[in-house]
Design a protein around this motif. Structure first.
Motif, PDB file in Angstrom:
ATOM      1  N   LEU A  17       0.825  -1.205   0.000  1.00  0.00           N
ATOM      2  CA  LEU A  17       0.000   0.000   0.000  1.00  0.00           C
ATOM      3  C   LEU A  17       0.859   1.254   0.000  1.00  0.00           C
ATOM      4  N   PHE A  18       0.334   2.302  -0.603  1.00  0.00           N
ATOM      5  CA  PHE A  18       0.915   3.630  -0.449  1.00  0.00           C
ATOM      6  C   PHE A  18       0.193   4.254   0.733  1.00  0.00           C
ATOM      7  N   PHE A  26      -5.625   4.199   2.177  1.00  0.00           N
ATOM      8  CA  PHE A  26      -4.428   3.632   1.570  1.00  0.00           C
ATOM      9  C   PHE A  26      -4.673   3.423   0.077  1.00  0.00           C
ATOM     10  N   ALA A  27      -3.635   3.626  -0.715  1.00  0.00           N
ATOM     11  CA  ALA A  27      -3.720   3.332  -2.141  1.00  0.00           C
ATOM     12  C   ALA A  27      -3.126   1.945  -2.359  1.00  0.00           C
ATOM     13  N   PRO A  28      -3.948   0.986  -2.775  1.00  0.00           N
ATOM     14  CA  PRO A  28      -3.445  -0.378  -2.932  1.00  0.00           C
ATOM     15  C   PRO A  28      -2.530  -0.521  -4.142  1.00  0.00           C
ATOM     16  N   TYR A  29      -1.541  -1.350  -3.995  1.00  0.00           N
ATOM     17  CA  TYR A  29      -0.581  -1.667  -5.048  1.00  0.00           C
ATOM     18  C   TYR A  29      -0.416  -3.173  -4.977  1.00  0.00           C
ATOM     19  N   ARG A  30      -0.383  -3.844  -6.079  1.00  0.00           N
ATOM     20  CA  ARG A  30      -0.431  -5.306  -6.059  1.00  0.00           C
ATOM     21  C   ARG A  30       0.941  -5.963  -5.925  1.00  0.00           C
ATOM     22  N   VAL A  31       1.096  -6.807  -4.926  1.00  0.00           N
ATOM     23  CA  VAL A  31       2.307  -7.613  -4.765  1.00  0.00           C
ATOM     24  C   VAL A  31       2.465  -8.544  -5.964  1.00  0.00           C
ATOM     25  N   ASP A  75      -1.736 -10.738   6.478  1.00  0.00           N
ATOM     26  CA  ASP A  75      -0.765 -11.130   7.499  1.00  0.00           C
ATOM     27  C   ASP A  75       0.287 -10.047   7.712  1.00  0.00           C
ATOM     28  N   SER A  76       0.581  -9.287   6.656  1.00  0.00           N
ATOM     29  CA  SER A  76       1.580  -8.228   6.758  1.00  0.00           C
ATOM     30  C   SER A  76       1.153  -7.019   5.935  1.00  0.00           C
ATOM     31  N   LEU A  77       1.616  -5.855   6.378  1.00  0.00           N
ATOM     32  CA  LEU A  77       1.388  -4.607   5.656  1.00  0.00           C
ATOM     33  C   LEU A  77       2.737  -4.086   5.188  1.00  0.00           C
ATOM     34  N   LEU A  78       2.846  -3.766   3.905  1.00  0.00           N
ATOM     35  CA  LEU A  78       4.050  -3.214   3.307  1.00  0.00           C
ATOM     36  C   LEU A  78       3.682  -1.821   2.825  1.00  0.00           C
ATOM     37  N   LEU A  79       4.147  -0.806   3.533  1.00  0.00           N
ATOM     38  CA  LEU A  79       3.709   0.559   3.276  1.00  0.00           C
ATOM     39  C   LEU A  79       4.785   1.354   2.559  1.00  0.00           C
ATOM     40  N   ARG A  80       4.452   1.776   1.354  1.00  0.00           N
ATOM     41  CA  ARG A  80       5.373   2.592   0.566  1.00  0.00           C
ATOM     42  C   ARG A  80       5.273   4.056   0.973  1.00  0.00           C
ATOM     43  N   SER A 108      -4.562  -8.026  11.917  1.00  0.00           N
ATOM     44  CA  SER A 108      -3.616  -9.075  12.316  1.00  0.00           C
ATOM     45  C   SER A 108      -2.174  -8.630  12.121  1.00  0.00           C
ATOM     46  N   ALA A 109      -1.892  -7.976  11.005  1.00  0.00           N
ATOM     47  CA  ALA A 109      -0.529  -7.526  10.719  1.00  0.00           C
ATOM     48  C   ALA A 109      -0.031  -6.582  11.804  1.00  0.00           C
ATOM     49  N   VAL A 110      -0.902  -5.726  12.303  1.00  0.00           N
ATOM     50  CA  VAL A 110      -0.528  -4.768  13.344  1.00  0.00           C
ATOM     51  C   VAL A 110      -0.342  -5.501  14.671  1.00  0.00           C
ATOM     52  N   ARG A 111      -1.291  -6.348  15.023  1.00  0.00           N
ATOM     53  CA  ARG A 111      -1.199  -7.092  16.290  1.00  0.00           C
ATOM     54  C   ARG A 111       0.027  -7.986  16.348  1.00  0.00           C
ATOM     55  N   ASN A 112       0.453  -8.505  15.191  1.00  0.00           N
ATOM     56  CA  ASN A 112       1.590  -9.436  15.136  1.00  0.00           C
ATOM     57  C   ASN A 112       2.914  -8.761  14.792  1.00  0.00           C
ATOM     58  N   GLY A 113       2.928  -7.439  14.745  1.00  0.00           N
ATOM     59  CA  GLY A 113       4.177  -6.728  14.468  1.00  0.00           C
ATOM     60  C   GLY A 113       4.709  -6.941  13.063  1.00  0.00           C
ATOM     61  N   MET A 114       3.806  -7.061  12.105  1.00  0.00           N
ATOM     62  CA  MET A 114       4.200  -7.354  10.725  1.00  0.00           C
ATOM     63  C   MET A 114       3.922  -6.167   9.795  1.00  0.00           C
ATOM     64  N   MET A 115       4.318  -4.979  10.221  1.00  0.00           N
ATOM     65  CA  MET A 115       4.228  -3.783   9.377  1.00  0.00           C
ATOM     66  C   MET A 115       5.643  -3.404   8.961  1.00  0.00           C
ATOM     67  N   PHE A 116       5.829  -3.207   7.661  1.00  0.00           N
ATOM     68  CA  PHE A 116       7.151  -2.905   7.123  1.00  0.00           C
ATOM     69  C   PHE A 116       7.084  -1.740   6.159  1.00  0.00           C
ATOM     70  N   ARG A 117       8.194  -1.051   6.032  1.00  0.00           N
ATOM     71  CA  ARG A 117       8.310  -0.045   4.975  1.00  0.00           C
ATOM     72  C   ARG A 117       8.273  -0.806   3.654  1.00  0.00           C
ATOM     73  N   GLY A 118       7.428  -0.361   2.746  1.00  0.00           N
ATOM     74  CA  GLY A 118       7.363  -0.979   1.432  1.00  0.00           C
ATOM     75  C   GLY A 118       8.606  -0.638   0.637  1.00  0.00           C
ATOM     76  N   SER A 119       8.938  -1.468  -0.273  1.00  0.00           N
ATOM     77  CA  SER A 119      10.149  -1.269  -1.065  1.00  0.00           C
ATOM     78  C   SER A 119       9.970  -0.122  -2.057  1.00  0.00           C
ATOM     79  N   PRO A 120      11.070   0.391  -2.579  1.00  0.00           N
ATOM     80  CA  PRO A 120      10.974   1.490  -3.549  1.00  0.00           C
ATOM     81  C   PRO A 120      10.385   1.029  -4.873  1.00  0.00           C
ATOM     82  N   ILE A 121       9.878   1.972  -5.620  1.00  0.00           N
ATOM     83  CA  ILE A 121       9.299   1.656  -6.927  1.00  0.00           C
ATOM     84  C   ILE A 121      10.390   1.326  -7.940  1.00  0.00           C
TER      85      ILE A 121
END
Length: 165
Positions: A17-18, A26-31, A75-80, A108-121
């Motif tokens: 997500l952005f 959030f602006a969704p972006y597809r993995v 399960d996880s959030l990847l935030l750009r 769940s991602a927040v409760r389980n500590g699975m939030m990460f900075r999303g990778s660069p474009i």
């Protein structure tokens, strides 16, 4: 590395997500999309949390809110948009904000500590190595326990021509 990954069904889903520092939507972006900026996700076999949900990718979708994220419950959030921050800065801004949000805190991602900075474009092959390492150790901490998954000196020697093997 790939031989050390859990079975495909045991790997986490991810919502890419952005998002700003204090996101309300959030602006969704597809993995699952193509491109070098998602190569590390493909290497690690990360599943797209939005697959089969009707949520489109960035250019074909409206923003999603916390209610939509709760329905998908990745399960996880990847935030750009956070590549200029250290992990600590990301924790004290966005992770803290989402964790204290009435609905965000239920993910769940927040409760389980699975939030990460999303990778660069824009991500080339060398940067991709660092992204694979970041997400392998973050998403699979029980499997990838070492601090570094590749030899930085060997990589530097290859890049600078110092490697003669």
């Amino acid at each position: 590395m790939e031989s050390r990954l859990p079975a495909p069904g045991d790997r986490p889903t991810a919502a890419l997500l952005f998002a700003g520092d204090e996101p309300e939507d959030f602006a969704p972006y597809r993995v699952s999309g193509e491109g070098a900026n998602k190569e590390h996700f493909r290497t690690l076999g990360i599943s797209d949390a939005f697959e089969g949900t009707g949520v489109e990718g960035y250019s074909g979708s409206e923003a999603v809110d916390y209610e939509t994220l709760l329905e998908v419950d990745p399960d996880s959030l990847l935030l750009r948009y956070h590549g200029n921050k250290t992990r600590a800065e990301f924790e004290t801004t966005t992770v803290s904000y989402v964790g204290e949000h009435e609905l965000g805190s239920r993910l769940s991602a927040v409760r389980n500590g699975m939030m990460f900075r999303g990778s660069p474009i824009y991500c080339g092959p060398l940067h991709n190595l660092f992204m694979i390492e970041r997400y392998a150790t973050g998403l699979f901490p029980e499997t990838f326990t070492e601090d570094r998954l590749f030899d930085r000196q060997r990589l530097a020697d290859i890049v600078t021509g110092g490697d003669q093997s």
